[in-house]
Design a protein around this motif. Structure first.
Motif, PDB file in Angstrom:
ATOM      1  N   SER A 165      28.601  57.121 107.170  1.00 22.60           N
ATOM      2  CA  SER A 165      29.962  56.817 106.727  1.00 22.60           C
ATOM      3  C   SER A 165      30.957  57.751 107.403  1.00 22.60           C
ATOM      4  N   SER A 221      27.615  48.244 108.905  1.00 29.51           N
ATOM      5  CA  SER A 221      28.845  48.016 109.660  1.00 29.51           C
ATOM      6  C   SER A 221      28.577  47.412 111.026  1.00 29.51           C
ATOM      7  N   GLU A 223      30.550  52.416 107.576  1.00 24.24           N
ATOM      8  CA  GLU A 223      31.569  53.414 107.858  1.00 24.24           C
ATOM      9  C   GLU A 223      32.737  53.337 106.881  1.00 24.24           C
ATOM     10  N   ALA A 224      33.569  54.375 106.918  1.00 21.59           N
ATOM     11  CA  ALA A 224      34.654  54.543 105.949  1.00 21.59           C
ATOM     12  C   ALA A 224      35.623  53.369 105.943  1.00 21.59           C
ATOM     13  N   ASP A 225      35.963  52.849 107.104  1.00 20.12           N
ATOM     14  CA  ASP A 225      36.929  51.751 107.198  1.00 20.12           C
ATOM     15  C   ASP A 225      36.434  50.529 106.436  1.00 20.12           C
ATOM     16  N   ASP A 226      35.162  50.190 106.597  1.00 16.92           N
ATOM     17  CA  ASP A 226      34.590  49.048 105.890  1.00 16.92           C
ATOM     18  C   ASP A 226      34.502  49.309 104.390  1.00 16.92           C
ATOM     19  N   HIS A 246      38.114  49.030 102.873  1.00 17.08           N
ATOM     20  CA  HIS A 246      38.813  47.741 102.904  1.00 17.08           C
ATOM     21  C   HIS A 246      37.942  46.535 102.547  1.00 17.08           C
ATOM     22  N   ALA A 294      38.540  59.115 103.012  1.00 17.18           N
ATOM     23  CA  ALA A 294      38.316  57.774 103.568  1.00 17.18           C
ATOM     24  C   ALA A 294      39.556  57.188 104.225  1.00 17.18           C
ATOM     25  N   LYS A 295      40.712  57.295 103.583  1.00 20.31           N
ATOM     26  CA  LYS A 295      41.922  56.656 104.116  1.00 20.31           C
ATOM     27  C   LYS A 295      42.285  57.218 105.479  1.00 20.31           C
ATOM     28  N   ALA A 337      39.608  56.349 108.079  1.00 20.20           N
ATOM     29  CA  ALA A 337      39.671  54.937 108.461  1.00 20.20           C
ATOM     30  C   ALA A 337      40.753  54.706 109.514  1.00 20.20           C
ATOM     31  N   SER A 347      39.451  56.058 112.729  1.00 19.84           N
ATOM     32  CA  SER A 347      38.400  55.163 113.233  1.00 19.84           C
ATOM     33  C   SER A 347      39.000  53.922 113.885  1.00 19.84           C
ATOM     34  N   GLN A 348      40.065  53.408 113.308  1.00 19.23           N
ATOM     35  CA  GLN A 348      40.723  52.241 113.891  1.00 19.23           C
ATOM     36  C   GLN A 348      41.243  52.542 115.295  1.00 19.23           C
TER      37      GLN A 348
END
Length: 591
Positions: free
Chosen positions: A90, A255, A284-287, A290, A530-531, A534, A537-538
């Motif tokens: 993650s 992911s 991962e954190a983004d998944d 969201h 996480a926020k 994420a 990561s984007q």
């Protein structure tokens, strides 16, 4: 094995109604994963355990509890359990991970810290255990079994033998042996793995498996060896054979790798699903932020046609049985009071999350504080790499000019981690191998651990990038510095960016650094929540797409299994190109 109450006598009194319960949840539709029924019920909780379930005289005994929660007609289901998870994947610390997954209804994860173990050894496992203490969720630990994944085929930051496994078995939340990836060592009874398994057998702990494409007599031998779970099942025929053989099949939606649909298509005709479980493996954190965590995997199973109650059971009671926990994963007297209230069994968005009978999240937000803590390992730089030069990324040949035939690791599908061995004839200029076509790239695996300066070089086809260099220290499972590149100059720039920041991921195009995702803890984990992670990561995903990785849903994790010598057929390591099934190195140049 059972999770024991603090005072069983008091729990008995609460069950009899002789003393007040702490909580009653009323006006719910109870999803009984033991019988498959759904019916109105009141659930009485005392000191973290289910004391009584009332379904005959619903609403008649509410005055026997200190707190009453009105479920408002919602469904009450057990807290979700992840059968196989690497928290490191993650890219969050255990505490930040908890903040991310609890609101989605995950109350227990079975985590294998072999990612950080390959970098930091025993200290890494102890960190994951300590950082997972005192949380409003349960982070159970399986002891890493394969550090490195396959001895002799790669150099990692540590080596685990029976003595290390024995030592780690004393940690409070250890419940088993983590995925035994070196399946050939089990099948052929090699001493190191047999000694490790013997330690677990004597402790009475379960053995988690890893058996991609293992079939027939080899599967039988693997099961006889002890491991009896597998999250690496990728096609329907394989899923059915493993289920018929008594193996727990952990259908995975990570992911990067999504196998739930294929697994369910293979087993949907059977009568009993008791050995079918669900897991995330690497999410991962983004998944998580969201899309969701285990609730999303259950949704995926339902979309494939699985009955919702059966899907929920596959992420609760089945998993508890797989890991040998007798009183987890159901809502019944004596079971741990991990529960979710949901409006819809197909959407599984919890309005309330209870852990040990206490409300820990409501409407997607935590209701309890997870205090920030710092640990010494979070400040250690694990990038122990010699000073690199352009020459370290050049494949030299005895031929000054002309052509040469090289062995190539080829991905037949952009969404698969499995590979084939092929060859390519490439030009040579001034004694250096040159690439032809966008589909071919160089690959380097640079050892980043103390005591090793090894670098493995090779050629990869079908990886997906069309230009530039992509580098990562997230590189299962030894987590050496892996670079896929078009020119040595771009590779050097990408590698040095990660050496400077303590590890992570980087992308370079035309001599310019596009982005660096910094993962300073063991080169695997960010210290961000996480926020923020994420968002970072984007940006890294966009950099990956700028290098040509546009044909897959999540390009971030494309590189992470390139150097994993337990996924057939061909992989790279810091020692060279590896034939996974033969456990042999493949020469650079074909005869």
């Amino acid at each position: 094995m059972k999770i024991q109450p603090k005072n069983k006598k008091q729990l008995l009194k609460a069950a009899l109604g002789e003393i007040p319960c702490d909580l009653v949840i009323t006006n719910v539709q109870l999803v009984n994963v033991i019988t498959g029924e759904i019916y109105p019920a009141d659930i009485f909780v005392y000191d973290g355990f289910i004391a009584h379930v009332e379904y005959q005289n619903v609403g008649s005994q509410l005055d026997t509890a200190r707190e009453v929660v009105d479920g408002q007609g919602r469904y009450l289901i057990p807290g979700l359990i992840d059968a196989h998870e690497h928290i490191e994947s993650s890219m969050m610390t255990p505490r930040n991970f908890a903040k991310g997954v609890i609101p989605h209804g995950t109350t227990t994860v079975v985590t294998d810290p072999h990612e950080i173990a390959n970098v930091c050894g025993l200290e890494g496992v102890r960190y994951m255990h300590q950082a997972g203490d005192d949380l409003p969720m349960r982070q159970l630990i399986d002891i890493p079994s394969c550090v490195p994944a396959v001895p002799g085929l790669e150099n990692a930051g540590a080596e685990f033998f029976a003595a290390e496994v024995e030592e780690l078995s004393g940690l409070d939340r250890v419940i088993g042996l983590a995925e035994v990836m070196d399946f050939l060592a089990v099948i052929h009874g090699e001493d190191r793995m047999m000694d490790i398994i013997d330690v677990m057998d004597k402790k009475g702990l379960y053995l988690q498996g890893h058996a991609p494409y293992v079939s027939g007599r080899m599967l039988s031998a693997y099961l006889c060896g002890g491991p009896n779970t597998c999250h690496e099942t990728r096609d329907r025929k394989e899923a059915l054979e493993k289920l018929r053989s008594g193996m727990f099949v952990d259908a995975r939606d990570s992911s990067i790798t999504k196998n739930v649909q294929e697994v369910y298509e293979g087993v949907k005709g059977v009568r009993f699903f008791d050995h079918l479980c669900l897991c995330t493996d690497d999410r991962e954190a983004d998944d998580i932020l969201h899309v969701g965590h285990m609730n999303d995997v259950v949704r995926s199973a339902i979309r494939c046609g699985m009955d919702p109650v059966t899907a929920i059971k596959s992420a609760t009671l089945n998993t508890a049985r797989e890991i040998h926990l007798e009183n987890l994963g159901a809502i019944a007297p004596g079971y741990v009071a991990d529960m979710l209230l949901v409006d819809d069994l197909t959407e599984l968005k919890p309005s309330h999350v209870f852990f040990g009978g206490k409300l820990v999240a409501r409407d997607g937000k935590l209701t309890v504080e997870i205090p920030h803590r710092e640990y010494p390992l979070e400040k250690v730089n694990t990038m122990c790499v010699k000073e690199l030069s352009r020459e370290d990324f050049v494949i030299h040949t005895p031929v000054e000019n002309g052509t040469v035939t090289v062995h190539v690791m080829e991905y037949p599908d952009l969404n698969l981690s499995s590979t084939l061995l092929t060859t390519a004839q490439l030009p040579v200029k001034n004694g250096e191998v040159c690439l032809e076509g966008e589909d071919l790239k160089f690959v380097a695996v640079v050892n980043r651990h103390k005591g090793h300066d090894t670098i493995g070089l090779g050629i990869v086809k079908g990886f997906g990038t069309t230009c530039g260099a992509l580098a990562s220290t997230v590189s299962h499972d030894s987590h050496n510095l892996t670079i896929v590149y078009d020119t040595p100059e771009n590779a050097l720039l990408a590698a040095n960016a990660l050496i400077r920041c303590g590890g992570g991921m980087s992308a370079v195009k035309d001599g310019s650094l596009l982005h660096v995702l910094e993962l300073p803890l063991a080169g695997l984990i960010s210290l961000k929540e996480a926020k923020d992670l994420a968002e970072d990561s984007q940006k890294m995903k966009e950099a990956n797409r700028a290098l040509g990785l546009t044909g897959m849903e999540n390009p971030l994790l494309r590189i992470v299994t390139l150097a994993l010598p337990v996924i057939p057929n061909i992989k790279m390591s810091d020692l060279g190109m590896v034939d996974v099934l033969k456990k042999e190195f493949i020469p650079m140049f074909a005869e």
